[in-house]
Design an enzyme around this catalytic site. Structure first.
Site, PDB file in Angstrom:
ATOM      1  N   HIS A   1       5.679  64.302  20.808  1.00 41.06           N
ATOM      2  CA  HIS A   1       5.217  63.468  19.683  1.00 41.06           C
ATOM      3  C   HIS A   1       4.579  64.388  18.636  1.00 41.06           C
ATOM      4  O   HIS A   1       3.375  64.635  18.656  1.00 41.06           O
ATOM      5  CB  HIS A   1       4.214  62.423  20.195  1.00 41.06           C
ATOM      6  CG  HIS A   1       3.822  61.401  19.158  1.00 41.06           C
ATOM      7  ND1 HIS A   1       3.790  60.048  19.431  1.00 41.06           N
ATOM      8  CD2 HIS A   1       3.435  61.524  17.863  1.00 41.06           C
ATOM      9  CE1 HIS A   1       3.397  59.391  18.348  1.00 41.06           C
ATOM     10  NE2 HIS A   1       3.172  60.268  17.381  1.00 41.06           N
TER      11      HIS A   1
ATOM     12  N   HIS B   1       4.900  64.905  14.483  1.00 41.45           N
ATOM     13  CA  HIS B   1       5.425  64.610  13.141  1.00 41.45           C
ATOM     14  C   HIS B   1       5.463  65.925  12.363  1.00 41.45           C
ATOM     15  O   HIS B   1       4.432  66.610  12.249  1.00 41.45           O
ATOM     16  CB  HIS B   1       4.519  63.621  12.414  1.00 41.45           C
ATOM     17  CG  HIS B   1       4.383  62.296  13.096  1.00 41.45           C
ATOM     18  ND1 HIS B   1       5.285  61.270  12.908  1.00 41.45           N
ATOM     19  CD2 HIS B   1       3.464  61.821  13.972  1.00 41.45           C
ATOM     20  CE1 HIS B   1       4.903  60.212  13.629  1.00 41.45           C
ATOM     21  NE2 HIS B   1       3.805  60.522  14.290  1.00 41.45           N
TER      22      HIS B   1
ATOM     23  N   PRO C   1      13.082  61.265   6.818  1.00 38.44           N
ATOM     24  CA  PRO C   1      13.889  61.840   5.742  1.00 38.44           C
ATOM     25  C   PRO C   1      13.389  61.308   4.402  1.00 38.44           C
ATOM     26  O   PRO C   1      13.147  60.112   4.255  1.00 38.44           O
ATOM     27  CB  PRO C   1      15.300  61.341   6.045  1.00 38.44           C
ATOM     28  CG  PRO C   1      15.279  60.950   7.491  1.00 38.44           C
ATOM     29  CD  PRO C   1      13.892  60.499   7.783  1.00 38.44           C
ATOM     30  N   ARG C   2      13.225  62.226   3.448  1.00 37.58           N
ATOM     31  CA  ARG C   2      12.656  61.864   2.147  1.00 37.58           C
ATOM     32  C   ARG C   2      13.561  62.354   1.045  1.00 37.58           C
ATOM     33  O   ARG C   2      14.161  63.417   1.167  1.00 37.58           O
ATOM     34  CB  ARG C   2      11.300  62.583   2.012  1.00 37.58           C
ATOM     35  CG  ARG C   2      10.168  61.703   1.587  1.00 37.58           C
ATOM     36  CD  ARG C   2       8.832  62.425   1.570  1.00 37.58           C
ATOM     37  NE  ARG C   2       8.644  63.531   2.464  1.00 37.58           N
ATOM     38  CZ  ARG C   2       8.258  64.746   2.060  1.00 37.58           C
ATOM     39  NH1 ARG C   2       8.059  65.005   0.789  1.00 37.58           N
ATOM     40  NH2 ARG C   2       8.078  65.707   2.943  1.00 37.58           N
TER      41      ARG C   2
ATOM     42  N   ASP D   1       9.692  55.080   8.505  1.00 39.33           N
ATOM     43  CA  ASP D   1       8.330  54.778   8.048  1.00 39.33           C
ATOM     44  C   ASP D   1       8.266  53.274   7.768  1.00 39.33           C
ATOM     45  O   ASP D   1       9.056  52.763   6.967  1.00 39.33           O
ATOM     46  CB  ASP D   1       8.028  55.591   6.778  1.00 39.33           C
ATOM     47  CG  ASP D   1       6.601  55.397   6.284  1.00 39.33           C
ATOM     48  OD1 ASP D   1       5.930  54.423   6.708  1.00 39.33           O
ATOM     49  OD2 ASP D   1       6.152  56.219   5.457  1.00 39.33           O
TER      50      ASP D   1
ATOM     51  N   GLY E   1       4.431  55.276  10.786  1.00 38.75           N
ATOM     52  CA  GLY E   1       3.849  54.844   9.520  1.00 38.75           C
ATOM     53  C   GLY E   1       2.652  53.932   9.761  1.00 38.75           C
ATOM     54  O   GLY E   1       2.349  53.573  10.898  1.00 38.75           O
TER      55      GLY E   1
ATOM     56  N   GLU F   1      -1.625  50.962  17.702  1.00 46.29           N
ATOM     57  CA  GLU F   1      -2.602  51.940  17.180  1.00 46.29           C
ATOM     58  C   GLU F   1      -3.805  51.216  16.602  1.00 46.29           C
ATOM     59  O   GLU F   1      -4.870  51.797  16.437  1.00 46.29           O
ATOM     60  CB  GLU F   1      -1.958  52.786  16.076  1.00 46.29           C
ATOM     61  CG  GLU F   1      -1.224  53.986  16.579  1.00 46.29           C
ATOM     62  CD  GLU F   1      -0.850  54.889  15.437  1.00 46.29           C
ATOM     63  OE1 GLU F   1      -1.547  55.892  15.218  1.00 46.29           O
ATOM     64  OE2 GLU F   1       0.149  54.603  14.751  1.00 46.29           O
TER      65      GLU F   1
HETATM   66  C1  6MZ Z   1       1.742  56.342  12.525  1.00 46.19           C
HETATM   67  C2  6MZ Z   1       2.130  58.448  11.721  1.00 46.19           C
HETATM   68  C3  6MZ Z   1       0.958  58.929  12.341  1.00 46.19           C
HETATM   69  O1  6MZ Z   1       7.507  62.078   8.887  1.00 46.19           O
HETATM   70  O2  6MZ Z   1       6.670  63.235   6.841  1.00 46.19           O
HETATM   71  N1  6MZ Z   1       2.682  59.474  11.083  1.00 46.19           N
HETATM   72  N2  6MZ Z   1       2.505  57.174  11.826  1.00 46.19           N
HETATM   73  N3  6MZ Z   1       0.614  56.725  13.143  1.00 46.19           N
HETATM   74  C4  6MZ Z   1       0.172  57.991  13.057  1.00 46.19           C
HETATM   75  N4  6MZ Z   1      -1.009  58.304  13.652  1.00 46.19           N
HETATM   76  C5  6MZ Z   1      -2.024  59.084  13.070  1.00 46.19           C
HETATM   77  N5  6MZ Z   1       0.857  60.236  12.091  1.00 46.19           N
HETATM   78  C6  6MZ Z   1       1.928  60.559  11.314  1.00 46.19           C
HETATM   79  O3  6MZ Z   1       5.269  63.204   8.927  1.00 46.19           O
HETATM   80  C7  6MZ Z   1       4.248  62.406   8.370  1.00 46.19           C
HETATM   81  C8  6MZ Z   1       4.530  60.940   8.649  1.00 46.19           C
HETATM   82  O4  6MZ Z   1       4.421  60.676  10.056  1.00 46.19           O
HETATM   83  C9  6MZ Z   1       3.920  59.370  10.277  1.00 46.19           C
HETATM   84  C10 6MZ Z   1       3.639  58.749   8.907  1.00 46.19           C
HETATM   85  O5  6MZ Z   1       4.748  57.967   8.530  1.00 46.19           O
HETATM   86  C11 6MZ Z   1       3.521  59.991   8.023  1.00 46.19           C
HETATM   87  O6  6MZ Z   1       3.820  59.733   6.662  1.00 46.19           O
HETATM   88  P1  6MZ Z   1       6.762  63.270   8.347  1.00 46.19           P
HETATM   89  O7  6MZ Z   1       7.278  64.572   8.871  1.00 46.19           O
END
Ligand code: 6MZ
Length: 351
Positions: free
Chosen positions: A19, A21, A103-104, A143, A176, A206
């Site tokens: 997990h 991001h 993806p953005r 997201d 998100g 969450e």
């Molecule tokens: C929910 C989270 C998160 O996708 O741009 N993200 N979503 N809960 C969390 N807990 C803290 N932490 C991160 O990485 C950033 C994105 O990951 C998700 C959110 O959509 C955030 O914009 P990426 O690589």
């Protein structure tokens, strides 16, 4: 070997990270490079990282991601940060990594969602060519902010790469701000992804009091749950929810420091890891974002050991069992198990 040269136990421990991001995993060193390229944005490090001893209100984390996204708005940036992040995880003793990212597109740099994913996959391939000691796979994130239409587009994109990426794309993530949109909007896209053969990692619970939403997600069911903070009865969840999760043995991705710093749990020792671990339920320790939350996987294992009085043998087992929950196929799991078993004697003989 002299004492000074020994690698600390938790770093030498082979680990999986499931997990992470991408944009939340950027280290302060990489962040410095990005900030220097865009001085006009006037971004300070405390806007992209929650340091030791600091906390934020949960909602503020999502503001931090928006700041980081301003710094990673081209394929060159995505490629660079992905390579750096992979190498940093490898240096931390992570042998198998599932990165996830949304993806953005960015008109000003001509970055499309497709070129975004291609940049991530190219970085993964290059690390492999450079013999970085880590197996990396990718999940495309949905997201919640984008709603059902964007979600379905992301599933289509994931399908393309699922077919063409030679096993690198293994699944999808729903993430998100959990206060945005309703679960029902994502059930159809997630079912579509499942039918394609993609595995599903779903952020759940969450924030509290969303029982209806959680039941919908569990109906999928997801292949892994992200966080699951408020699912158990002691946190306002229910025995019924716990029974479903236990019966289906759905692994939970647990991110100690992220939840403490985002203040969704009261403390490390009050983290719901304890509840699920004591049930003997499949648990996997993860960072969520080693950059934003200023941690690494070794540190998360170390914190778990001290917060929940675990032995080194239990820490080993926690890492070894996590191999069961990866999204890559069985042959990858058995290779990882062999790798872990090869490393075990050296690890336990050094202490
Ligand atoms: C929910 C989270 C998160 O996708 O741009 N993200 N979503 N809960 C969390 N807990 C803290 N932490 C991160 O990485 C950033 C994105 O990951 C998700 C959110 O959509 C955030 O914009 P990426 O690589």
């Amino acid at each position: 070997m002299s004492t000074e040269m020994r690698i600390p136990f938790h770093q030498a421990l082979p680990k999986v990270e499931l997990h992470a991001h991408l944009n939340a995993s950027i280290s302060s060193i990489t962040m410095e490079k990005l900030i220097l390229q865009k001085p006009h944005l006037n971004i300070q490090h405390n806007m992209t990282m929650i340091r030791k001893g600091q906390t934020r209100i949960f909602e503020e984390c999502f503001e931090m991601f928006k700041v980081i996204h301003q710094l990673t708005d081209s394929v060159e940036h995505i490629f660079m940060v992905t390579k750096d992040v992979i190498k940093e995880f490898a240096a931390d003793g992570v042998k198998y990594l599932e990165l996830r990212s949304t993806p953005r597109e960015e008109k000003s740099t001509a970055m499309t969602k497709k070129s975004y994913v291609e940049a991530v996959l190219e970085a993964i391939r290059q690390c492999k060519q450079e013999d970085v000691d880590i197996d990396v796979r990718f999940l495309l994130s949905i997201d919640r902010r984008g709603g059902p239409t964007v979600a379905m587009e992301t599933v289509k994109l994931a399908e393309e790469f699922f077919i063409s990426s030679d096993g690198l794309v293994v699944g999808m993530d729903l993430s998100g701000d959990p206060a945005v949109e309703h679960a029902k909007n994502f059930i159809a896209p997630l079912h579509a992804a499942r039918n394609i053969g993609l595995k599903l990692a779903v952020h759940m619970a969450e924030i509290p009091n969303k029982h209806e939403e959680w039941e919908m997600f569990l109906g999928l069911p997801p292949d892994r749950i992200g966080h699951g903070t408020f699912l158990h009865p002691e946190a306002g969840g229910s025995d019924q929810l716990v029974d479903i999760i236990k019966k289906r043995q759905i692994p939970i991705e647990l991110c100690l420091t992220s939840n403490v710093k985002g203040q969704t749990v009261p403390s490390y020792s009050g983290h719901h890891f304890q509840y699920w671990y004591n049930c003997g339920h499949p648990c996997v320790l993860c960072t969520d974002g080693k950059g934003v939350f200023a941690t690494n996987v070794s540190q998360e294992y170390q914190i778990a050991e001290s917060s929940f009085s675990l032995s080194k043998a239990q820490i080993w087992e926690l890492s070894y069992q996590s191999i069961n929950y990866i999204f890559a196929p069985e042959n990858v799991k058995s290779d990882l198990r062999s790798h872990w078993n090869d490393l075990k004697p050296g690890l336990f003989n050094q202490s």
